[in-house]
Design a protein around this motif. Structure first.
Motif, mmCIF file in Angstrom:
data_model
loop_
_atom_site.group_PDB
_atom_site.id
_atom_site.type_symbol
_atom_site.label_atom_id
_atom_site.label_comp_id
_atom_site.label_asym_id
_atom_site.label_seq_id
_atom_site.Cartn_x
_atom_site.Cartn_y
_atom_site.Cartn_z
ATOM 1 N N TYR A 1 -27.549 -72.128 2.201
ATOM 2 C CA TYR A 1 -27.037 -70.763 2.272
ATOM 3 C C TYR A 1 -26.548 -70.256 0.912
ATOM 4 N N ALA A 2 -26.896 -70.934 -0.128
ATOM 5 C CA ALA A 2 -26.439 -70.530 -1.457
ATOM 6 C C ALA A 2 -27.403 -69.513 -2.063
ATOM 7 N N PHE A 3 -26.851 -68.400 -2.544
ATOM 8 C CA PHE A 3 -27.645 -67.366 -3.190
ATOM 9 C C PHE A 3 -26.950 -66.962 -4.485
ATOM 10 N N ASP A 4 -27.741 -66.576 -5.457
ATOM 11 C CA ASP A 4 -27.165 -66.120 -6.716
ATOM 12 C C ASP A 4 -26.419 -64.805 -6.554
ATOM 13 N N ASP A 5 -26.870 -63.981 -5.613
ATOM 14 C CA ASP A 5 -26.239 -62.678 -5.451
ATOM 15 C C ASP A 5 -26.417 -62.211 -4.008
ATOM 16 N N THR A 26 -17.236 -67.176 -0.648
ATOM 17 C CA THR A 26 -16.986 -68.223 -1.634
ATOM 18 C C THR A 26 -16.698 -69.550 -0.946
ATOM 19 N N GLU A 27 -16.794 -70.606 -1.710
ATOM 20 C CA GLU A 27 -16.405 -71.929 -1.241
ATOM 21 C C GLU A 27 -15.129 -72.402 -1.944
#
Length: 199
Positions: free
Chosen positions: A94-98, A121-122
């Motif tokens: 689920y990580a995206f740059d934007d 955020t994490e």
């Protein structure tokens, strides 16, 4: 894996010692005992007269045995699960740059809710910092809103008092009507013309 053939998933069963009472079976409808054959009824023309049917007050419905706990009940069978050999863990799935867009699917009974300052955020520390900043901002916004509401309330109160004063000082409708009419002189008070010549 499959459910065993002897698996009993019935939580309740019929009581084997329960039996239907002898006087249970009663018809659902019976002939109305108070009904009488009309005097103008003609069997040849109208056929054989039959009294209308009514609900039987003694009817008890379909008999069913009492339910008891099933001593053989084993609970709801759940299919056992195993590790998926094709599963590959991905910690950044689920990580995206934007994040360009965030959507909310909500059902509300009152309009006016505003969403802003969405944080994804994490970082736990960042969450705490943003929560503290949001609290300070929201408290300031609430004070501003309360001040605006109080000012509006005062303006409405002044307007109400002004309107009440104008209504209190306004003349009654009947008085206004009387003022609009000029007094009418009575013709009877005028002197009669005595100098008529006769022909």
């Amino acid at each position: 894996a499959s459910k065993p053939e002897d698996w009993d998933g019935r939580e309740k069963i019929d009581d084997p010692e329960d039996s239907k009472p002898e006087d249970w079976d009663k018809p659902e409808h019976i002939a109305d005992p108070d009904a009488t054959k009309p005097e103008d009824w003609d069997d040849d023309m109208d056929g054989e007269w039959e009294p209308p049917m009514i609900d039987n007050p003694e009817y008890k419905g379909e008999w069913k045995p009492k339910q008891i706990d099933n001593p053989e009940y084993k609970g709801k069978w759940v299919h056992p699960e195993i590790d998926n050999p094709e599963y590959t863990p991905d910690g950044e799935i689920y990580a995206f740059d934007d994040f360009g867009v965030i959507g909310f699917d909500l059902w509300q009974v009152k309009a006016g809710t505003i969403f802003d300052s969405v944080l994804v955020t994490e970082d736990e520390n960042m969450v705490k910092e943003m929560a503290s900043a949001w609290k300070t901002q929201s408290e300031g916004e609430k004070k501003m809103k309360d001040a605006q509401d109080e000012e509006k309330r005062k303006e409405e109160e002044e307007e109400r008092k002004k309107q009440e004063a104008e209504e209190a000082n306004a003349p009654d409708d009947e008085d206004a009507e009387d003022d609009d009419h000029e007094p009418v002189e009575d013709d009877d008070d005028e002197p009669q013309d005595a100098g008529h010549d006769e022909l």
